[in-house]
Write an enzyme that holds these catalytic residues in place. Structure first.
Site, PDB file in Angstrom:
ATOM      1  N   ASP A 182       1.022  -1.122  -0.110  1.00  0.00           N
ATOM      2  CA  ASP A 182       0.177   0.158   0.131  1.00  0.00           C
ATOM      3  C   ASP A 182       0.800   1.298  -0.029  1.00  0.00           C
ATOM      4  O   ASP A 182       1.613   1.573   0.589  1.00  0.00           O
ATOM      5  CB  ASP A 182      -0.943  -0.267   0.950  1.00  0.00           C
ATOM      6  N   GLU A 198      -1.527  -1.695  -5.815  1.00  0.00           N
ATOM      7  CA  GLU A 198      -2.927  -1.336  -6.323  1.00  0.00           C
ATOM      8  C   GLU A 198      -2.918  -0.480  -7.103  1.00  0.00           C
ATOM      9  O   GLU A 198      -1.852   1.035  -7.315  1.00  0.00           O
ATOM     10  CB  GLU A 198      -3.281  -0.344  -4.989  1.00  0.00           C
ATOM     11  N   CYS A 203     -12.367  -4.901   6.989  1.00  0.00           N
ATOM     12  CA  CYS A 203     -11.758  -5.466   6.986  1.00  0.00           C
ATOM     13  C   CYS A 203     -10.880  -6.744   7.102  1.00  0.00           C
ATOM     14  O   CYS A 203     -11.551  -7.625   6.465  1.00  0.00           O
ATOM     15  CB  CYS A 203     -12.366  -6.043   8.691  1.00  0.00           C
ATOM     16  N   CYS A 249     -15.829  -8.110  13.989  1.00  0.00           N
ATOM     17  CA  CYS A 249     -14.871  -8.599  14.961  1.00  0.00           C
ATOM     18  C   CYS A 249     -13.904  -8.546  16.530  1.00  0.00           C
ATOM     19  O   CYS A 249     -13.255  -9.258  17.240  1.00  0.00           O
ATOM     20  CB  CYS A 249     -14.001  -9.162  13.932  1.00  0.00           C
ATOM     21  N   ASP A 296      -2.834   1.285   7.028  1.00  0.00           N
ATOM     22  CA  ASP A 296      -1.912   1.393   6.111  1.00  0.00           C
ATOM     23  C   ASP A 296      -1.767  -0.477   5.887  1.00  0.00           C
ATOM     24  O   ASP A 296      -1.583  -0.530   4.591  1.00  0.00           O
ATOM     25  CB  ASP A 296      -0.473   2.307   6.406  1.00  0.00           C
TER      26      ASP A 296
END
Length: 385
Positions: free
Chosen positions: A187, A271, A324, A346, A353
């Site tokens: 990322d 990405e 998540c 959860c 990040d």
């Protein structure tokens, strides 16, 4: 793998070589501007497209009649400028570039020499660090890396900071790195340029901010200099040196990060971010440009081809930050100011990040089907992380 690899070395010319290079640069610039003017006028007046062959014939007549001083420079440099302009027009008509522009004296100057392959051993030897060019003689280079192969063309350039460089491209065989079994999700962002799914963070050097005070002082002094004066030109060079220092530092940082990812991982998942769109954000554009995100991706993809690694691209619309990574729940919104958050389903605590990098890894290795499923009803692009 056999591929074309470029090499760039710092060049330290003698006073005589500087004078000759000034002639070469000036003549090459004149030929470019002359050819561009001829092409533009011919097309506007008669709808005629001139190519390199026709312009080369006209250039020969020009040397014999109006401009005999063009013979002071190497003839092959003129020919290469015509070929460069031909390529620039092809890129323009193909939609890959803008209409060619006239060259100015104080921009980056460059000329290209063609090495005679029949006698290349006399003029080039990487082992003994020898390079000879027409009308320049032996060049003093900083041989900062080992070369493989024999170049066919040599480009000599001078940047606005007054530095000289020599660039060459050779066909070399690059051995693939030993195969590994791991994969990593990456990322990228402004706070940390590179964040991996394993939890590593590179930080952000922010070189533009580091040199902001020096740059501001130099630009203020430049604004007070008289236009056209020698003092203004010297101050322009000082400003250019600061910009060159910023660019070199950023390039070195990105090379270190891309090499680390390639050496340690077999599969790298990235990405597909809209960099041009990010640069339109008036609040983040400067920070995004300072990170060099497009250059980072370019280096990773290039090195991956060389060393036998695989790069997987994740859809830019995938909700990597607000999903998540443990249970798969997608939050309704995730503002940029939220750097850490807890999943309401959860109860897992996430670093924004690192969680995004884990999602990039999952969707990158799973394929496009799961990515489309995870996108769901997402209608707006994710902001810069």
């Amino acid at each position: 793998m056999v591929t074309q690899r470029a090499y760039k070395f710092r060049f330290y010319p003698t006073p005589t070589q500087k004078r000759q290079l000034a002639i070469e640069f000036g003549h090459a610039r004149y030929v470019w501007n002359w050819a561009l003017e001829r092409r533009t006028k011919a097309y506007k007046a008669q709808g005629e497209s001139l190519n390199t062959i026709r312009l080369s014939r006209q250039l020969t007549v020009l040397k014999q009649t109006e401009c005999p001083w063009l013979s002071e420079a190497t003839a092959s440099c003129h020919t290469q400028k015509l070929r460069d302009q031909d390529r620039a027009f092809k890129n323009f008509f193909a939609g890959r570039g803008k209409y060619p522009r006239f060259k100015r004296r104080h921009q980056t100057q460059s000329v290209r020499y063609q090495l005679d392959q029949r006698h290349v051993a006399k003029n080039f030897n990487a082992e003994s660090k020898l390079l000879k060019l027409p009308k320049l003689g032996t060049l003093k280079l900083k041989w900062s890396q080992r070369m493989g192969g024999i170049p066919k063309m040599v480009t000599v350039s001078k940047d606005p900071a007054g530095r000289y460089f020599v660039s060459m491209a050779c066909e070399v065989e690059i051995a693939a790195l030993p195969a590994r079994k791991n994969a990593v999700g990456v990322d990228v962002g402004v706070k940390d340029v590179v964040v991996t799914s394993s939890g590593d963070k590179s930080g952000a050097p922010k070189y533009t901010y580091q040199y902001a005070r020096q740059l501001k002082k130099a630009q203020r002094r430049l604004s007070k200099k008289k236009k056209g004066s020698q003092r203004r030109r010297r101050q322009q060079q000082r400003v250019a040196r600061i910009h060159a220092r910023i660019a070199d530092s950023r390039r070195d940082f990105l090379n270190q990060q891309s090499s680390k990812l390639i050496n340690e991982n077999q599969v790298i998942c990235l990405e597909d971010l809209n960099i041009k769109g990010m640069l339109r954000n008036r609040r983040l554009s400067k920070a995004v440009a300072d990170c060099g995100l497009y250059e980072l991706r370019r280096q990773i993809e290039c090195k991956a081809k060389w060393y036998g690694r695989e790069v997987l691209i994740v859809d830019r619309w995938a909700p990597t930050s607000k999903r998540c990574s443990e249970c798969g729940t997608i939050q309704e919104s995730m503002p940029l100011k939220v750097r850490e958050w807890e999943c309401p389903d959860c109860g897992t605590e996430h670093d924004r990040d690192i969680n995004a990098a884990k999602n990039v890894l999952r969707w990158g290795t799973a394929g496009s089907a799961e990515t489309d499923k995870a996108r769901g009803a997402v209608k707006t692009p994710r902001a810069v992380a």
